[in-house]
Design a protein around this motif. Structure first.
Motif, PDB file in Angstrom:
ATOM      1  N   SER A   1       0.843  -1.198   0.000  1.00 62.15           N
ATOM      2  CA  SER A   1       0.000   0.000   0.000  1.00 62.15           C
ATOM      3  C   SER A   1       0.874   1.242   0.000  1.00 62.15           C
TER       4      SER A   1
ATOM      5  N   VAL B   1       5.348   4.661   2.558  1.00 59.54           N
ATOM      6  CA  VAL B   1       5.756   5.811   3.366  1.00 59.54           C
ATOM      7  C   VAL B   1       6.434   5.335   4.641  1.00 59.54           C
TER       8      VAL B   1
ATOM      9  N   SER C   1       0.722   3.647   2.050  1.00 59.86           N
ATOM     10  CA  SER C   1       1.157   3.955   3.403  1.00 59.86           C
ATOM     11  C   SER C   1       2.319   3.072   3.834  1.00 59.86           C
ATOM     12  N   GLU C   2       2.321   1.830   3.348  1.00 54.60           N
ATOM     13  CA  GLU C   2       3.445   0.962   3.677  1.00 54.60           C
ATOM     14  C   GLU C   2       4.729   1.522   3.074  1.00 54.60           C
TER      15      GLU C   2
END
Lengths: 295, 397
Positions: B89, B94, B91-92
């Motif tokens: 994802s 980031v 967010s992963e």
């Protein structure tokens, strides 16, 4: 000094000092326990008091209760925790009800050869991958699966179980059943047959015998099994992900979302402590019920 | 050691352990805050010429973004051995970059919703576009898009993109639905699926921008509190209609295959896979337009192998690699010259993945970008990403 002499002296020293023997044999596992196991839990507890900068994902090292107050004040976490807890209880009760007759049959009724075969069959699903078993249930329950096929053959209205909490309840009960049967079977095996005969000689019916003779004796086994079913359900996040519906998030899913998708490890750590707290309370209750005597 | 002494010793060392864990991070504190005014690395001078490769290149990428068919020729010609860490994802990506990964990785194939988080987090640095010759062949809107170019400074090289489409069952819908309203329609209760992703709020906002013009939504990623609340309320009302919030593309595929759902938000990849399997589905971009993703190779601030990183960015921008990637993943290349190669790789591949569509097609796509509290017009009354995330938990919980 010869190598042999040194060994003998060391052996003698150990023999004279029993405490030294104890320290030497215990310290590797103790060290493992303290450094790897407990320390990581402590790190997690500490992390739970930090926050992250939501934009950049960097951890902000400032003490705050905000993670815990968020869990306590936002109703969504209350319903997630309650859902997880109720599911764990429902699965545990279901498995107890299914396991009792099966374990009794296994321990007291069948011949030894059949018992070995049945035990083998019982443990067989544990060889298959967890994911394969969940996907098998998706194939059974989903609209084009086995169950709706049977329903339409019988002329029953389709039940649409897939992707609901009922589907999760069925799958969890199936997945953890062996973990309940094995300790209860062990407990039944320890009950001497003579007690059953004595009970029947004294005129007790089968229900009275079960309620007042068998149940008190297998209770520790039931509680031991329930620790498995309860904790395994409580910590799961894959089954809700795969076969749950739109109202199926568990504590594990909330942790997964905040840790991996949200990049918010502190909040995930705070959520993890909810699970740990629930499990600690459960284990304390189980201790009072004498579960650890049966392990 | 008797038990009470042992207990005292054990509790003493536990306290010491806790204290050391607390004091060390506290001493490090303060460096983790980030301002949204200007990217911290904006003054970093980019590389002026690409030198000899370092022999290694470490990537964070989407699965399918570093396939042997184009990685092997790269290693053969540049000597840069490619190591890939796949992320599931935005967010992963980031968190991988933020949590120290920035010293280990050279490039990350982030989508638009992660780009600004990485740029303002100081995890990536400016790129010299003169060293990426093929970038002149890019579609105009991907030459300096706002999700990877700030104040004229490029922080990465655009790669591939695609729209989030409305996927529907052709058994239920004889003609293509013309509006996203089907996803909010009670007629299809329990027959709808949408992604489990906070950025889904933008889809609701996009729909509301046409459905309720009085809200004045112009950009689905820049919402005032009123607009944001309206979008969140729409999604809360949608919740009872949802069969499942999907996490993996494969889940949505099996939901459609089994007839559990009749409409959903999807990527073209799901449509292609389902149609190849003979499922009666089609997709469309409704009249409101669509959200979409556009990926960028971003250069890590502490990239240990900058020369190999530039060689990769230049290589990944060439028509051939762009075409191979597009066909493999089911998305649209940034490079306009990739079209004919796509047709040689797969019959009609260029049209299937919209690589030959006119520029007007792309303007109907609102590409994912990070919601920030500062809006594009300079006002700071927009709702930021934290609140998006929290609201999403409330919606799906």
């Amino acid at each position: 000094m010869s190598d042999r002499g040194l060994r003998q002296r060391a052996g003698a020293a150990l023999w004279r000092r029993p405490w030294l023997r104890g320290v030497l044999t215990l310290s590797p596992p103790l060290l493992w326990f303290l450094v790897i196991y407990l320390a990581s839990l402590v790190v997690m507890l500490v992390t739970a008091f930090f926050t992250v900068n939501s934009l950049t994902g960097n951890v902000v090292y400032q003490w705050t209760w905000s993670n815990f107050s968020q869990i306590l004040t936002q109703s969504v976490y209350g319903s997630i925790i309650l859902r997880t807890l109720l599911m764990a209880i429902a699965v545990t009760i279901t498995d107890i009800l299914l396991a009792l007759p099966f374990a009794f049959f296994l321990a007291k009724v069948v011949s030894r050869r059949w018992r070995q075969l049945l035990l083998g069959l019982l443990l067989m699903p544990l060889w298959a991958s967890y994911l394969a078993k969940v996907y098998a249930w998706i194939n059974i329950l989903s609209n084009k699966g086995v169950l709706p096929g049977i329903e339409s053959k019988l002329g029953i209205a389709p039940t649409h179980i897939a992707y609901t909490n009922i589907a999760m309840w069925i799958v969890f009960s199936y997945l953890w059943l062996p973990f309940m049967i094995v300790p209860i079977y062990g407990a039944f095996e320890r009950v001497p047959d003579s007690l059953l005969e004595a009970s029947s000689d004294l005129g007790a019916g089968s229900w009275i015998t079960f309620r007042w003779v068998l149940l008190p004796m297998v209770l520790p086994g039931i509680v031991a099994g329930s620790i498995f079913t309860f904790s395994l359900t409580l910590g799961d996040f894959i089954t809700p992900l795969l076969i749950g519906g739109s109202n199926s998030d568990f504590i594990g899913n909330a942790i997964y979302d905040s840790a991996l998708n949200g990049g918010n490890l502190p909040f995930a750590a705070a959520l993890a402590f909810v699970s740990i707290a629930i499990m600690a309370i459960y284990l304390l209750l189980a201790r009072f019920a004498g579960a650890f005597e049966a392990l | 050691m008797n038990s009470s002494r042992f207990r005292r010793w054990a509790s003493g060392s536990a306290v010491a352990l806790v204290l050391s864990l607390v004091v060390v991070p506290a001493a490090l504190g303060g460096s983790a805050t980030a301002a949204t005014s200007a990217p911290p690395t904006q003054g970093v001078k980019p590389l002026q010429s690409v030198g000899k490769g370092e022999g290694t290149l470490n990537l964070i990428a989407w699965e399918g973004y570093a396939q042997p068919q184009w990685v092997k020729p790269f290693t053969a010609s540049t000597g840069c051995k490619v190591n890939v860490k796949y992320a599931g994802s935005s967010s992963e990506m980031v968190s991988l970059m933020a949590n120290g990964g920035g010293h280990q990785y050279d490039l990350v194939s982030a989508s638009g919703d992660a780009d600004l988080r990485l740029i303002y987090g100081g995890n990536v640095k400016p790129v010299n576009m003169k060293l990426i010759p093929s970038s002149s062949q890019f579609r105009p809107f991907l030459k300096s898009p706002s999700f990877n170019t700030i104040n004229g400074v490029h922080y990465g090289v655009s790669y591939e993109f695609g729209p989030n489409v409305l996927l529907y069952s052709t058994k239920t819908f004889k003609t293509a639905p013309t509006s996203w309203s089907v996803l909010y329609n009670k007629t299809y209760k329990g027959k709808i699926t949408v992604p489990d992703n906070p950025i889904q709020i933008a889809d609701a906002a996009l729909y509301l921008s046409k459905e309720k013009p009085s809200l004045g939504i112009t950009d689905p990623y820049e919402l005032t509190q009123t607009q944001f609340t309206a979008a969140v309320n729409l999604l809360k009302a949608q919740h009872p209609l949802i069969k499942k919030y999907w996490d993996l593309a494969s889940q949505e595929i099996s939901l459609f295959q089994n007839g559990e759902v009749v409409a959903g938000a999807a990527w073209p990849y799901q449509t292609n896979t389902l149609q190849a399997a003979g499922a009666k589905v089609a997709d469309t971009i409704p009249s409101e337009g669509a959200t979409g993703w556009a990926d960028t190779w971003l250069l890590a601030t502490n990239a240990p192998h900058p020369n190999c990183a530039y060689k990769w960015m230049a290589y990944a921008s060439t028509p051939k690699v762009q075409a191979e990637e597009a066909i493999y993943f089911g998305e649209t290349p940034a490079n306009t010259q990739a079209c004919s190669i796509m047709n040689t790789l797969q019959k009609g591949g260029c049209a299937a993945y919209h690589a030959n569509a006119p520029e007007s097609y792309f303007s109907t796509i609102k590409f994912w970008k990070t919601p920030l509290s500062t809006c594009d017009n300079g006002k700071s009354n927009c709702v930021d990403f934290t609140q998006w995330q929290q609201a999403w938990t409330q919606i799906i919980g």
